[in-house]
Scaffold this active site. Structure first.
Site, PDB file in Angstrom:
ATOM      1  N   LYS A  45      -5.408  11.856  44.407  1.00  0.00           N
ATOM      2  CA  LYS A  45      -5.175  12.035  42.975  1.00  0.00           C
ATOM      3  C   LYS A  45      -6.501  12.220  42.257  1.00  0.00           C
ATOM      4  O   LYS A  45      -7.405  11.386  42.363  1.00  0.00           O
ATOM      5  CB  LYS A  45      -4.429  10.816  42.425  1.00  0.00           C
ATOM      6  N   GLU A  95       5.202   8.113  45.162  1.00  0.00           N
ATOM      7  CA  GLU A  95       3.913   7.436  45.043  1.00  0.00           C
ATOM      8  C   GLU A  95       4.067   5.969  45.459  1.00  0.00           C
ATOM      9  O   GLU A  95       5.032   5.319  45.067  1.00  0.00           O
ATOM     10  CB  GLU A  95       3.435   7.524  43.591  1.00  0.00           C
ATOM     11  N   CYS A 112       1.954  11.695  40.168  1.00  0.00           N
ATOM     12  CA  CYS A 112       2.359  11.035  38.925  1.00  0.00           C
ATOM     13  C   CYS A 112       1.798  11.673  37.657  1.00  0.00           C
ATOM     14  O   CYS A 112       2.283  12.681  37.180  1.00  0.00           O
ATOM     15  CB  CYS A 112       1.976   9.551  39.022  1.00  0.00           C
TER      16      CYS A 112
END
Length: 487
Positions: free
Chosen positions: A321, A263, A366
């Site tokens: 995301k 990321e 994440c």
């Protein structure tokens, strides 16, 4: 009284990763149970439970202070309140089960009811903002090595929340009676035997996953935020890509080779930088890759994304995301003033890519991997790829706790999981949650892993969190039945 509650709650948190001091959870739950017996009023019991929860979550989330320190010049005022502030939101979820379990008579029925309600409160954390199911109680079984591998195998059937129920129930029953301890001994002997058998006799699908080169650049968070070291970071990841792909090809045989940047691995907007993509393709020497990068759309909205690059550096797929971090990537609407200088836009939802070289892969960014039962897109992939930037957490419990969630998702879904982290911990797990390799925190290198095949969909993968819910419902029913027998 308050100090004792806080200290015992904090002590109980020592059972969580990375310390795994399991007696602490049993002692903490015993303390709560005794409070249900000794508190003179509902108000006093609620205060006991609240401050216990405050101490428990404050210590468990103490790593949050590291994230604030990366931007201390802006959020200096939040440094002493980051962990206690989050714990303040979570502490009421300790109060509810403790108060309700007092409805059952003291003894076995109350212990079972407390374990079931504790687990249901743990599960309810997915409804706080975008959800915050960090550190579920069941993660106490994720001990390092073979012991943890064996103990977490039931997650393939009941998920980490089912393990939470078993952990809480064990922590209470061990104090109940000699007969209860004998029962627990027999139960855990069967558990260990079944877990060992499942590990020793995996059923694998006839799917060949790629060899992955997981890259860890060890780039400081302050350099990512300021962009001061952007060029150096980019050059570093180009070098790691070249080295990692070369090493991967040495073991690939007839497999494809894939590289993963973490990321924020690319310090810019990768989809708008064709020259950078060409340089990456040259370094990758014909391999496909997945790269974490910010993205901007036509409405000037920003996304935290991972992009698939083909052998020529063209973008083959983009995943934005979907589940953002509250107070980190977006600000809840009920706050009337601006806390965050920049906010991100959530993506459309989980996805499964079907691409050359990568195969069937589920990309995640994440935070998204912490959600039990919610890591698979519309179709089942053959492996999960999580890119993360745990540099925010510092060299603390945070990266270890995050890695534990990746391990648990592997068992729950029966899928290999590969995680590339900027500063660590980069690692990969097979479909049984066994660690295949890792890079330690604060070390720049590449980790080459030949990902094994996936397993068939697990029971948990088919039915999700409904199974631990049923388990808890059975616990409530049993507690009520036993309570009526006592009265």
């Amino acid at each position: 009284m308050i100090l004792a509650d806080l200290l015992v709650g904090a002590f109980a948190a020592l059972a969580l990763p990375p310390l795994f001091f399991l007696p602490a959870l049993a002692l903490g739950l015993l303390y709560l149970y005794r409070c249900t017996q000794d508190a003179s009023s509902v108000r006093q019991l609620a205060l006991h439970a609240f401050f216990f929860g405050l101490g428990y979550h404050t210590l468990a989330l103490s790593w949050l202070t590291n994230a604030i320190l990366t931007r201390a010049h802006e959020f200096w005022w939040a440094v002493p309140i980051a962990a206690p502030g989050c714990a303040l939101i979570l502490a009421p979820l300790t109060v509810v089960p403790v108060l309700l379990c007092r409805l059952a008579p003291s003894g076995l029925s109350r212990m079972i009811l407390l374990a079931a309600l504790w687990t249901l409160a743990d599960m309810a954390r997915v409804f706080i903002f975008t959800g915050f199911p960090w550190n579920p109680t069941g993660s106490v079984f994720e001990l390092p090595g073979l012991a943890g591998d064996i103990l977490i195998q039931p997650a393939a059937y009941i998920g980490v929340d089912g393990l939470s129920f078993l952990a809480a129930l064990t922590g209470l029953l061990v104090w109940h009676s000699h007969r209860a301890r004998i029962f627990l001994g027999i139960f855990y002997a069967a558990w260990i035997g079944a877990g060992w058998y499942r590990l020793s006799h995996p059923t694998l699908l006839p799917v060949t996953n790629p060899v992955v080169a997981l890259l860890q650049g060890n780039v400081q968070e302050r350099d990512i935020l300021s962009r001061s070291g952007a060029l150096d970071a980019f050059r570093l990841y180009l070098r790691l890509t070249n080295e990692g792909v070369a090493r991967a090809r040495e073991v690939a045989a007839d497999r494809s080779v894939v590289y993963l940047w973490p990321e924020s691995g690319f310090p810019g907007l990768l989809d708008e930088d064709e020259a950078a993509r060409r340089l990456i393709a040259q370094a990758a020497d014909g391999a496909w890759g997945m790269i974490g990068s910010d993205r901007r759309d036509a409405q000037n909205r920003f996304y935290n994304s991972v992009m698939a690059l083909d052998e020529s550096g063209q973008i083959a797929a983009v995943y934005d995301k979907a589940t953002l971090v509250p107070f980190g990537e977006y600000q809840p609407r009920f706050i009337p003033f601006n806390l965050l200088p920049d906010q991100l836009t959530p993506g459309r939802g989980l996805a499964t890519w079907s691409l050359p070289a990568l195969g069937q892969v589920g990309p995640m960014v994440c935070y998204e991997i912490i959600f039990s039962g919610h890591v698979i897109g519309p179709s089942r992939p053959s492996w999960l790829a999580n890119v993360t930037n745990d540099a925010w957490f510092g060299n603390s419990a945070g990266p270890r706790q995050h890695l534990a969630t990746a391990r648990m998702r592997a068992v729950e879904e029966g899928l290999p999981v590969a995680q590339a982290a900027n500063m660590g911990i980069t690692a990969a797990f097979d479909a049984s949650g066994h660690e295949l390799g890792r890079l330690p925190w604060g070390h720049a290198d590449s980790l080459v892993i030949a990902l094994p095949s996936p397993q068939p969909p697990t029971i948990f993968a088919r039915y999700g969190r409904s199974l631990p819910l049923i388990l808890c419902a059975f616990g409530v029913f049993l507690a009520v039945f036993l309570g009526r027998q006592q009265s």
